[in-house]
Design an enzyme around this catalytic site. Structure first.
Site, short mmCIF file in Angstrom:
data_model
loop_
_atom_site.label_atom_id
_atom_site.label_comp_id
_atom_site.label_asym_id
_atom_site.label_seq_id
_atom_site.Cartn_x
_atom_site.Cartn_y
_atom_site.Cartn_z
N GLY A 140 41.40 32.28 32.40
CA GLY A 140 42.56 31.56 32.90
C GLY A 140 43.29 32.30 34.00
O GLY A 140 44.10 33.19 33.72
N THR A 142 43.80 30.48 37.64
CA THR A 142 44.40 29.54 38.60
C THR A 142 45.58 28.77 37.99
O THR A 142 45.53 28.35 36.84
CB THR A 142 43.32 28.56 39.11
OG1 THR A 142 42.19 29.33 39.52
CG2 THR A 142 43.83 27.75 40.28
N GLU A 262 31.03 38.24 39.19
CA GLU A 262 31.05 36.77 39.21
C GLU A 262 30.53 36.24 40.54
O GLU A 262 29.74 35.29 40.58
CB GLU A 262 32.49 36.30 38.96
CG GLU A 262 32.62 34.80 38.92
CD GLU A 262 34.06 34.33 38.73
OE1 GLU A 262 34.92 34.69 39.55
OE2 GLU A 262 34.31 33.60 37.75
C1 LIG Z 1 35.50 22.59 38.84
C2 LIG Z 1 36.36 23.79 38.97
C3 LIG Z 1 36.27 24.80 38.03
C4 LIG Z 1 37.11 25.92 38.10
N1 LIG Z 1 37.09 26.86 37.09
C5 LIG Z 1 38.06 27.80 37.06
C6 LIG Z 1 38.19 28.66 35.92
O1 LIG Z 1 37.41 28.60 34.97
N2 LIG Z 1 39.22 29.55 35.90
C7 LIG Z 1 40.13 29.64 36.92
O2 LIG Z 1 41.05 30.45 36.84
N3 LIG Z 1 40.02 28.84 38.02
C8 LIG Z 1 39.01 27.94 38.11
N4 LIG Z 1 38.90 27.10 39.20
C9 LIG Z 1 39.89 27.21 40.27
C10 LIG Z 1 39.32 27.73 41.58
O3 LIG Z 1 39.11 29.10 41.47
C11 LIG Z 1 40.32 27.33 42.67
O4 LIG Z 1 40.23 25.92 42.83
C12 LIG Z 1 40.06 28.04 43.96
O5 LIG Z 1 40.28 29.42 43.82
C13 LIG Z 1 40.97 27.50 45.07
O6 LIG Z 1 42.31 27.45 44.63
P1 LIG Z 1 43.14 26.09 44.74
O7 LIG Z 1 42.32 24.98 44.20
O8 LIG Z 1 44.47 26.29 44.16
O9 LIG Z 1 43.25 25.85 46.30
P2 LIG Z 1 44.42 26.35 47.24
O10 LIG Z 1 44.72 27.78 47.05
O11 LIG Z 1 45.55 25.37 47.13
O12 LIG Z 1 43.74 26.16 48.66
C14 LIG Z 1 43.48 24.85 49.20
C15 LIG Z 1 42.70 25.01 50.49
O13 LIG Z 1 43.45 25.78 51.41
C16 LIG Z 1 42.73 26.92 51.84
N5 LIG Z 1 43.66 28.06 51.98
C17 LIG Z 1 44.64 28.45 51.14
N6 LIG Z 1 45.24 29.54 51.60
C18 LIG Z 1 44.65 29.86 52.78
C19 LIG Z 1 44.82 30.89 53.74
N7 LIG Z 1 45.74 31.84 53.60
N8 LIG Z 1 44.00 30.90 54.82
C20 LIG Z 1 43.06 29.95 54.98
N9 LIG Z 1 42.85 28.96 54.11
C21 LIG Z 1 43.63 28.91 53.01
C22 LIG Z 1 41.70 27.20 50.76
O14 LIG Z 1 40.58 27.85 51.29
C23 LIG Z 1 41.39 25.79 50.27
O15 LIG Z 1 40.35 25.24 51.04
C24 LIG Z 1 38.02 26.03 39.18
C25 LIG Z 1 38.07 25.02 40.16
C26 LIG Z 1 37.27 23.92 40.06
C27 LIG Z 1 37.40 22.82 41.11
#
Ligand SMILES: Cc1cc2nc3c(=O)[nH]c(=O)nc-3n(C[C@H](O)[C@H](O)[C@H](O)COP(=O)(O)OP(=O)(O)OC[C@H]3O[C@@H](n4cnc5c(N)ncnc54)[C@H](O)[C@@H]3O)c2cc1C
Length: 404
Positions: A140, A142, A262
């Site tokens: 956990g 995100t 990972e």
């Molecule tokens: C199916 C699935 C399974 C997952 N499993 C897990 C899990 O088991 N545990 C867990 O903790 N998380 C998990 N995640 C979360 C995943 O790690 C995040 O979705 C990912 O790290 C991106 O974070 P976010 O979705 O909040 O996107 P955001 O951080 O909101 O970013 C949105 C977009 O903006 C871009 N962006 C943001 N900041 C910047 C910047 N400074 N410069 C350039 N671009 C930027 C990103 O690249 C992205 O394309 C999972 C996600 C999915 C969809």
């Protein structure tokens, strides 16, 4: 030498001496995993996908055969293999048409416990994780309001006597409904009270059994592919203080320690996907006759497949470079990140090529291309998005100014 010993119909992996050539070990592992996967053909994954169901039978078989305990040292009942070998196992699952994402975290989430847990915690959990009696495959990190900006996460764990009180929300926490334990990162010291924003975060190993309804709510999120992911709501969940892993406040460093493994393992899954797409595209391009010749005779069809192959094979080199550094205990942050980036890009390119090569049939469920296409798309975003890897490379490898 290593031994594949039969135990009640299943076999376990045991390293007997370190001198076995890596290539031989990898080849043997590939064959063994492929054999296991034969019992779980395309139709198995297709039906689960349609029902959005968890691959229980597959995970049971993989666990029984000892593969998910590959990275656990032998003294705790695992195989004591390296990340290179673990990556071969996951690659072969995806290469067979399956989806290792259903259970890959059982392999590596325990790394935080192994590297930073107390002896008592390791003795209590690792042998059971190795045998599959306990599942630790939920992590956990995100959160809905802070996303990639991990140091700003809002979930708190407040010490109260011999307990922590956990409050907050996590999103996209995969496999929580299929895990006994959850590795959680939460803030134990308010961000205003620490010098660096990376301080004051801690890792807790939370027993999920019995937590639901006592301060924890798990809500599944339906996604475009079959991925058992959820939202977690912590509403004053009380957990014993000895669920803390390592030192309080050092959780961010522990988190970073686990990310390289990972990234390398997920790069390998992407390579498995890429090889599967290229194999399917090549086969179809040879068989499909249009204008009285196989479509693969046209350079317009063969070049994109050939290019995708080149890119998958190049990504494979970076995967093994990163894995070898990791297994030697050397710094591999840039290689692990680059491997994840090039492998995810290569599998996504191969996915697009496979759809294009199949024409209309690329969209038909019965061909499985569209299913794998949806599955491999995830790795442009998770577990770290492509942009964040590029930001890492720009800053830490090239010395460009920090952009966020
Ligand atoms: C199916 C699935 C399974 C997952 N499993 C897990 C899990 O088991 N545990 C867990 O903790 N998380 C998990 N995640 C979360 C995943 O790690 C995040 O979705 C990912 O790290 C991106 O974070 P976010 O979705 O909040 O996107 P955001 O951080 O909101 O970013 C949105 C977009 O903006 C871009 N962006 C943001 N900041 C910047 C910047 N400074 N410069 C350039 N671009 C930027 C990103 O690249 C992205 O394309 C999972 C996600 C999915 C969809």
């Amino acid at each position: 030498m290593y031994l594949r010993a039969h135990r009640g119909g299943a076999f376990s992996l045991r390293l007997l001496d370190d001198a076995v050539p890596a290539a031989e070990l990898h080849l043997d592992l590939r064959h063994a995993v492929r054999d296991l996967c034969k019992a779980f053909p395309d139709s198995y994954w297709r039906e689960l996908d349609a029902a959005r169901a968890y691959p229980d039978a597959f995970v049971k078989a993989l666990t029984g055969a000892g593969y998910l305990a590959a990275l656990i040292p032998e003294e705790y009942g695992g195989s004591g293999l390296g990340v290179a070998e673990a990556s071969v196992i996951l690659e072969e699952i995806n290469r067979s048409g399956g989806n290792a994402g259903a259970c890959h975290a059982q392999m590596y989430t325990m790394g935080t416990l192994l590297r930073h847990g107390s002896d008592a915690q390791k003795q209590a959990f690792l042998p059971k994780i190795a045998s599959g009696a306990l599942r630790l495959q939920a992590f956990g990190v995100t959160e809905p309001t802070t996303g990639s900006d991990t140091t700003q996460l809002k979930t708190t764990a407040t010490r109260k006597g011999d307990r922590y009180i956990v409050r907050g929300q996590k999103v996209w926490i995969s496999r929580a409904e299929h895990s006994d334990l959850l590795l959680l990162i939460a803030r134990t010291t308010p961000v205003e009270a620490v010098k660096k924003r990376t301080d004051g975060l801690s890792i807790l190993l939370i027993d999920l059994r019995g937590a639901v309804g006592r301060g924890l709510t798990i809500r599944p999120i339906r996604t475009m592919m079959n991925h058992a992911t959820t939202e977690l709501f912590f509403d004053d969940l009380e957990v014993p203080a000895d669920t803390l892993i390592g030192e309080e406040g050092k959780g961010f460093r522990y988190l970073l320690d686990g990310l390289n493994a990972e990234r390398i393992l997920i790069a390998a899954e992407c390579i498995g996907d890429g090889r599967w797409f290229i194999e399917r595209a090549t086969r179809y391009a040879k068989e499909r006759i249009v204008f009285n010749r196989p479509i693969g005779q046209n350079q317009g069809v063969q070049f994109p497949i050939a290019r995708a192959h080149v890119n998958v094979e190049s990504a494979d080199l970076m995967r093994f470079k990163a894995a070898e550094l990791f297994d030697r205990g050397e710094a591999c942050g840039s290689e692990a990140n680059m491997a994840k980036l090039v492998a995810a890009d290569a599998s996504w390119e191969a996915a697009n090529v496979a759809v294009q090569t199949h024409g209309g049939f690329g969209f038909a469920e019965d061909y499985d291309i569209e299913r794998k296409f949806r599955e491999t798309r995830l790795y442009q975003v998770a577990p770290i998005s492509t942009n964040l890897i590029l930001a890492y490379v720009a800053e830490h490898v090239l010395g460009l100014p920090r952009s966020y």
